[in-house]
Write an enzyme that holds these catalytic residues in place. Structure first.
Site, PDB file in Angstrom:
ATOM      1  N   PHE A 167       0.853  -1.183   0.000  1.00 16.23           N
ATOM      2  CA  PHE A 167       0.000   0.000   0.000  1.00 16.23           C
ATOM      3  C   PHE A 167       0.894   1.240   0.000  1.00 16.23           C
ATOM      4  O   PHE A 167       1.854   1.312   0.749  1.00 16.23           O
ATOM      5  CB  PHE A 167      -0.917  -0.008   1.227  1.00 16.23           C
ATOM      6  CG  PHE A 167      -2.044   0.974   1.145  1.00 16.23           C
ATOM      7  CD1 PHE A 167      -3.152   0.712   0.362  1.00 16.23           C
ATOM      8  CD2 PHE A 167      -1.985   2.167   1.840  1.00 16.23           C
ATOM      9  CE1 PHE A 167      -4.200   1.622   0.277  1.00 16.23           C
ATOM     10  CE2 PHE A 167      -3.017   3.083   1.767  1.00 16.23           C
ATOM     11  CZ  PHE A 167      -4.126   2.815   0.982  1.00 16.23           C
ATOM     12  N   THR A 226       1.000  -1.598   5.897  1.00 16.83           N
ATOM     13  CA  THR A 226       1.883  -1.408   7.045  1.00 16.83           C
ATOM     14  C   THR A 226       1.394  -2.178   8.270  1.00 16.83           C
ATOM     15  O   THR A 226       2.193  -2.708   9.037  1.00 16.83           O
ATOM     16  CB  THR A 226       2.010   0.099   7.353  1.00 16.83           C
ATOM     17  OG1 THR A 226       2.527   0.752   6.187  1.00 16.83           O
ATOM     18  CG2 THR A 226       2.952   0.360   8.505  1.00 16.83           C
ATOM     19  N   TYR A 227       0.093  -2.261   8.445  1.00 12.85           N
ATOM     20  CA  TYR A 227      -0.469  -2.939   9.608  1.00 12.85           C
ATOM     21  C   TYR A 227      -0.093  -4.421   9.649  1.00 12.85           C
ATOM     22  O   TYR A 227      -0.021  -5.021  10.720  1.00 12.85           O
ATOM     23  CB  TYR A 227      -1.995  -2.779   9.607  1.00 12.85           C
ATOM     24  CG  TYR A 227      -2.655  -3.225  10.883  1.00 12.85           C
ATOM     25  CD1 TYR A 227      -2.571  -2.442  12.038  1.00 12.85           C
ATOM     26  CD2 TYR A 227      -3.362  -4.414  10.943  1.00 12.85           C
ATOM     27  CE1 TYR A 227      -3.175  -2.845  13.215  1.00 12.85           C
ATOM     28  CE2 TYR A 227      -3.972  -4.824  12.114  1.00 12.85           C
ATOM     29  CZ  TYR A 227      -3.874  -4.035  13.248  1.00 12.85           C
ATOM     30  OH  TYR A 227      -4.472  -4.439  14.411  1.00 12.85           O
ATOM     31  N   THR A 279       4.282   3.310   4.487  1.00 13.42           N
ATOM     32  CA  THR A 279       3.871   4.709   4.517  1.00 13.42           C
ATOM     33  C   THR A 279       2.430   4.791   4.994  1.00 13.42           C
ATOM     34  O   THR A 279       1.553   4.125   4.443  1.00 13.42           O
ATOM     35  CB  THR A 279       3.984   5.346   3.112  1.00 13.42           C
ATOM     36  OG1 THR A 279       5.338   5.230   2.670  1.00 13.42           O
ATOM     37  CG2 THR A 279       3.589   6.812   3.137  1.00 13.42           C
ATOM     38  N   THR A 306     -10.016  10.488   8.802  1.00 14.18           N
ATOM     39  CA  THR A 306     -10.458   9.817  10.029  1.00 14.18           C
ATOM     40  C   THR A 306      -9.271   9.527  10.945  1.00 14.18           C
ATOM     41  O   THR A 306      -8.125   9.797  10.600  1.00 14.18           O
ATOM     42  CB  THR A 306     -11.160   8.483   9.685  1.00 14.18           C
ATOM     43  OG1 THR A 306     -10.185   7.580   9.152  1.00 14.18           O
ATOM     44  CG2 THR A 306     -12.286   8.690   8.682  1.00 14.18           C
ATOM     45  N   HIS A 325      -8.183   6.629  11.625  1.00 16.44           N
ATOM     46  CA  HIS A 325      -7.594   5.357  11.198  1.00 16.44           C
ATOM     47  C   HIS A 325      -6.066   5.437  11.176  1.00 16.44           C
ATOM     48  O   HIS A 325      -5.374   4.521  11.623  1.00 16.44           O
ATOM     49  CB  HIS A 325      -8.144   4.997   9.810  1.00 16.44           C
ATOM     50  CG  HIS A 325      -7.694   3.682   9.288  1.00 16.44           C
ATOM     51  ND1 HIS A 325      -8.123   2.486   9.809  1.00 16.44           N
ATOM     52  CD2 HIS A 325      -6.844   3.370   8.283  1.00 16.44           C
ATOM     53  CE1 HIS A 325      -7.563   1.496   9.154  1.00 16.44           C
ATOM     54  NE2 HIS A 325      -6.777   2.003   8.221  1.00 16.44           N
ATOM     55  N   ARG A 369      10.263  12.650   2.088  1.00 14.51           N
ATOM     56  CA  ARG A 369      11.013  11.787   3.006  1.00 14.51           C
ATOM     57  C   ARG A 369      11.417  10.451   2.374  1.00 14.51           C
ATOM     58  O   ARG A 369      11.999   9.608   3.032  1.00 14.51           O
ATOM     59  CB  ARG A 369      10.182  11.546   4.272  1.00 14.51           C
ATOM     60  CG  ARG A 369      10.117  12.797   5.136  1.00 14.51           C
ATOM     61  CD  ARG A 369       8.939  12.789   6.095  1.00 14.51           C
ATOM     62  NE  ARG A 369       8.946  13.952   6.968  1.00 14.51           N
ATOM     63  CZ  ARG A 369       8.589  15.181   6.609  1.00 14.51           C
ATOM     64  NH1 ARG A 369       8.205  15.426   5.370  1.00 14.51           N
ATOM     65  NH2 ARG A 369       8.625  16.179   7.468  1.00 14.51           N
TER      66      ARG A 369
END
Length: 160
Positions: free
Chosen positions: A22, A57-58, A81, A87, A89, A128
């Site tokens: 993602f 990432t989760y 990232t 929200t 989240h 970055r």
């Protein structure tokens, strides 16, 4: 007094890099920065680097735990990232991911470094990942290299 400090070459080390798909267009640059640093500065051999792709990432901590438990790697670099949306989240994903990786690192005495961006917008992420704010993937690789060497020296002083 004993002082442990270390360099950043780790040519015989095995390193796993877990990359979130993602936001891939940003993570690709973070990965390139990490790989360049590992090979050029750390002198890590290509065959000693394992790249694992996960959906987001989760999902990184689950794979990090599996790798850490194997005992086959000297460090893990997490690349992803997380961009703030409308929200909360963003906050939950960022907090849970970093907390989980920290727990895994402490549980297995394995350096896990964060090349995970948490930014307010895409522009900050791009900055970055290799433009005017440097490359946080490269920074994570440098931290991993140094931690590998610190841990090796520490093992000579402290016996389990």
């Amino acid at each position: 007094m004993n002082i442990i400090q270390s360099g950043i070459t780790a040519e015989n080390s095995s390193i796993a890099i877990i990359i979130a798909r993602f936001n891939e267009f940003i993570n690709k640059n973070l990965l390139l920065g990490a790989l360049d640093t590992l090979k050029r500065i750390g002198q890590v051999h290509e065959e000693n680097i394992l790249k694992i792709y996960v959906p987001g990432t989760y999902e990184i901590p689950t794979i990090a735990s599996y790798i850490a438990k194997s005992g086959k790697y000297d460090a893990i670099i997490a690349i992803g990232t997380i961009i703030k949306g409308q929200t909360d989240h963003f906050k939950y994903i960022a907090n849970d991911t970093s907390s989980s990786l920290s727990r895994i690192s402490a549980q297995y005495f394995l350096p896990i470094t964060l090349g995970i961006l948490t930014t307010k917008n895409i522009e900050q992420s791009i900055e970055r990942s290799g433009t005017k704010m440097g490359n946080k993937g490269s920074d994570a690789a440098l931290a991993a290299l140094e931690m590998i060497n610190v841990m090796k020296k520490l093992k000579k002083v402290i016996y389990y």
